[in-house]
Design a protein around this motif. Structure first.
Motif, mmCIF file in Angstrom:
data_model
loop_
_atom_site.group_PDB
_atom_site.id
_atom_site.type_symbol
_atom_site.label_atom_id
_atom_site.label_comp_id
_atom_site.label_asym_id
_atom_site.label_seq_id
_atom_site.Cartn_x
_atom_site.Cartn_y
_atom_site.Cartn_z
ATOM 1 N N GLN A 159 11.906 9.074 -0.642
ATOM 2 C CA GLN A 159 11.457 9.649 0.630
ATOM 3 C C GLN A 159 12.626 10.357 1.310
ATOM 4 O O GLN A 159 12.493 11.472 1.822
ATOM 5 C CB GLN A 159 10.892 8.559 1.541
ATOM 6 N N HIS A 172 14.287 3.460 0.661
ATOM 7 C CA HIS A 172 13.186 4.288 0.145
ATOM 8 C C HIS A 172 13.825 5.613 -0.279
ATOM 9 O O HIS A 172 13.686 6.636 0.381
ATOM 10 C CB HIS A 172 12.127 4.489 1.222
ATOM 11 N N ARG A 187 7.305 -0.626 -5.914
ATOM 12 C CA ARG A 187 7.328 -0.840 -4.454
ATOM 13 C C ARG A 187 7.020 -2.304 -4.198
ATOM 14 O O ARG A 187 6.095 -2.860 -4.787
ATOM 15 C CB ARG A 187 6.300 0.042 -3.742
ATOM 16 N N PRO A 220 0.821 -1.216 0.000
ATOM 17 C CA PRO A 220 0.000 0.000 0.000
ATOM 18 C C PRO A 220 0.853 1.262 0.000
ATOM 19 O O PRO A 220 1.978 1.289 0.511
ATOM 20 C CB PRO A 220 -0.803 -0.106 1.302
ATOM 21 N N SER A 221 0.295 2.317 -0.568
ATOM 22 C CA SER A 221 0.985 3.611 -0.591
ATOM 23 C C SER A 221 -0.030 4.689 -0.905
ATOM 24 O O SER A 221 -0.921 4.496 -1.731
ATOM 25 C CB SER A 221 2.072 3.622 -1.666
ATOM 26 N N THR A 222 0.123 5.812 -0.256
ATOM 27 C CA THR A 222 -0.622 7.013 -0.658
ATOM 28 C C THR A 222 0.362 8.021 -1.228
ATOM 29 O O THR A 222 0.304 8.377 -2.407
ATOM 30 C CB THR A 222 -1.384 7.611 0.536
ATOM 31 N N ARG A 223 1.285 8.488 -0.356
ATOM 32 C CA ARG A 223 2.193 9.570 -0.753
ATOM 33 C C ARG A 223 3.052 9.238 -1.973
ATOM 34 O O ARG A 223 3.112 10.002 -2.949
ATOM 35 C CB ARG A 223 3.164 9.887 0.411
ATOM 36 N N THR A 224 3.745 8.111 -1.907
ATOM 37 C CA THR A 224 4.734 7.799 -2.949
ATOM 38 C C THR A 224 4.046 7.571 -4.294
ATOM 39 O O THR A 224 4.462 8.113 -5.323
ATOM 40 C CB THR A 224 5.551 6.560 -2.529
ATOM 41 N N PRO A 252 7.999 10.514 7.997
ATOM 42 C CA PRO A 252 7.793 10.215 6.578
ATOM 43 C C PRO A 252 6.360 9.851 6.227
ATOM 44 O O PRO A 252 5.990 9.850 5.054
ATOM 45 C CB PRO A 252 8.727 9.015 6.351
ATOM 46 N N GLY A 253 5.550 9.531 7.265
ATOM 47 C CA GLY A 253 4.195 9.102 7.029
ATOM 48 C C GLY A 253 4.154 7.665 6.517
ATOM 49 O O GLY A 253 5.156 7.157 6.004
ATOM 50 N N PRO A 254 3.006 7.026 6.633
ATOM 51 C CA PRO A 254 1.821 7.522 7.313
ATOM 52 C C PRO A 254 2.038 7.554 8.829
ATOM 53 O O PRO A 254 2.714 6.687 9.366
ATOM 54 C CB PRO A 254 0.740 6.507 6.935
HETATM 55 N N1 CP Z 1 6.309 7.650 3.263
HETATM 56 C C1 CP Z 1 5.691 6.775 2.440
HETATM 57 O O1 CP Z 1 6.304 5.965 1.746
HETATM 58 O O2 CP Z 1 4.332 6.904 2.447
HETATM 59 P P1 CP Z 1 3.363 5.994 1.574
HETATM 60 O O3 CP Z 1 3.465 4.597 2.096
HETATM 61 O O4 CP Z 1 1.980 6.597 1.772
HETATM 62 O O5 CP Z 1 3.804 6.065 0.140
#
Ligand code: CP
Length: 307
Positions: free
Chosen positions: A145, A142, A114, A61-65, A264-266
């Motif tokens: 990031q 990563h 990823r 899962p990922s939102t930002r990347t 770095p989130g989440p």
């Molecule tokens: N920091 C980071 O990789 O966030 P995501 O998992 O939302 O991509």
């Protein structure tokens, strides 16, 4: 097979890790990101990638990347295609390599990957002719990031030479921490990792990295503090340590005056840091996300040999 990038532009066809990247290369990515951020704000980004098809293959899962790579590619004029893992033939048992070869044969020229397995981007690099950009592999690396974090810290603190950056929490399972250790170290920072012994396991052997196993030692005189999520998906457990190491405004007083907080989130607000700290005036968490798009624009432009 894609042609190699011209020698004078950027010497790397892939971005797998920041380990081994020179200070000049990291600064070049950050400088280009600043230029591209300004161009994007002014809606004057040249379509440098109009000949490229950028694939997004996110097996975790990922939102930002994922979102920021897609926006970065589109801002530069590329065609983008997202594997959408849950609706892909991977759920019918297709192997990673077969899926990657299929993406290449359909016309993907550069792939952002990823994967939960450390080394999956290296496999993609070996088994296909696509340019490969690592969007996070297991607990290994990563890089984009860390580059976004480096730019964020540089803009908040100025040059990082001699500045102490404390990375606090579940460092052992964190690919972000590993990449930040390399990137921030290359920029001249003193990098300290801090957490209970299980969360910093293995880092005592890293050259030039300070290890602290008490919160006081971890935060003392830190010029910036990066909190990390406890990576339950990689086998970490949430024990009594979570409360003992949760960062809040009071505990941040142990750091240098005004030291910013990053993540770095989440985030799991209330677990590794309080909501009040994450959303308060010390927080650079929003800036880290904002810088993710221009950093990924810069990386895509460089590996594609157009900047
Ligand atoms: N920091 C980071 O990789 O966030 P995501 O998992 O939302 O991509």
């Amino acid at each position: 097979m894609i042609a190699e990038a011209p020698a004078r532009t950027w010497p790397h066809r892939h971005l797998i890790d920041v380990e081994g990247m020179s200070r000049g290369e990291i600064e070049r990515i950050c400088d280009l990101a600043v230029d591209l951020r300004e161009a994007r704000a002014a809606r004057r980004v040249p379509p440098l990638l109009e000949a490229e098809t950028i694939g997004l293959a996110f097996y975790e899962p990922s939102t930002r990347t994922r979102i920021s790579f897609e926006l970065a590619a589109k801002a530069l004029g590329a065609t983008t295609v997202d594997l959408h893992l849950a609706g892909s033939s991977a759920v019918k048992g297709e192997s990673l390599v077969d899926t990657l070869r299929t993406l290449e044969r359909t016309g993907v020229t550069t792939l952002v990957l990823r994967h939960a397995s450390a080394g999956a981007p290296n496999l993609a690099m070996r088994e296909t002719g696509m340019r490969i950009v690592n969007g996070g592999d297991g607990a290994h690396a990563h890089p984009t990031q860390a580059l976004a974090d480096a730019l964020t810290l540089r803009e908040a603190l100025g040059p990082l030479d001699g500045r102490t950056i404390a990375i606090v929490g579940d460092v052992a399972h964190s690919r972000v921490a590993r990449s930040n250790v390399h990137a921030l170290g290359a920029l001249g920072a003193r990098v300290r990792v801090a957490g209970p012994p299980a969360w910093v396991a293995g880092f005592a052997a890293w050259d030039g990295v300070e290890v602290a196993t008490s919160l006081v030692d971890g935060l003392r005189d830190a010029d910036a503090v990066m909190a990390l999520r406890v990576q339950l998906e990689r086998g970490a457990t949430l024990g009594d340590e979570a409360a003992a190491w949760r960062l809040d405004s009071g505990r941040m007083e142990l750091a240098a005056p005004g030291a910013p907080i990053l993540h770095p989130g989440p985030t799991n607000e209330g677990v590794e840091l309080t909501a009040e700290l994450a959303n308060g005036p010390r927080s650079l968490i929003g800036r880290q996300v904002e810088n993710g798009v221009p950093i990924r624009m810069a990386v895509l432009a460089l590996v594609c040999g157009v900047a």
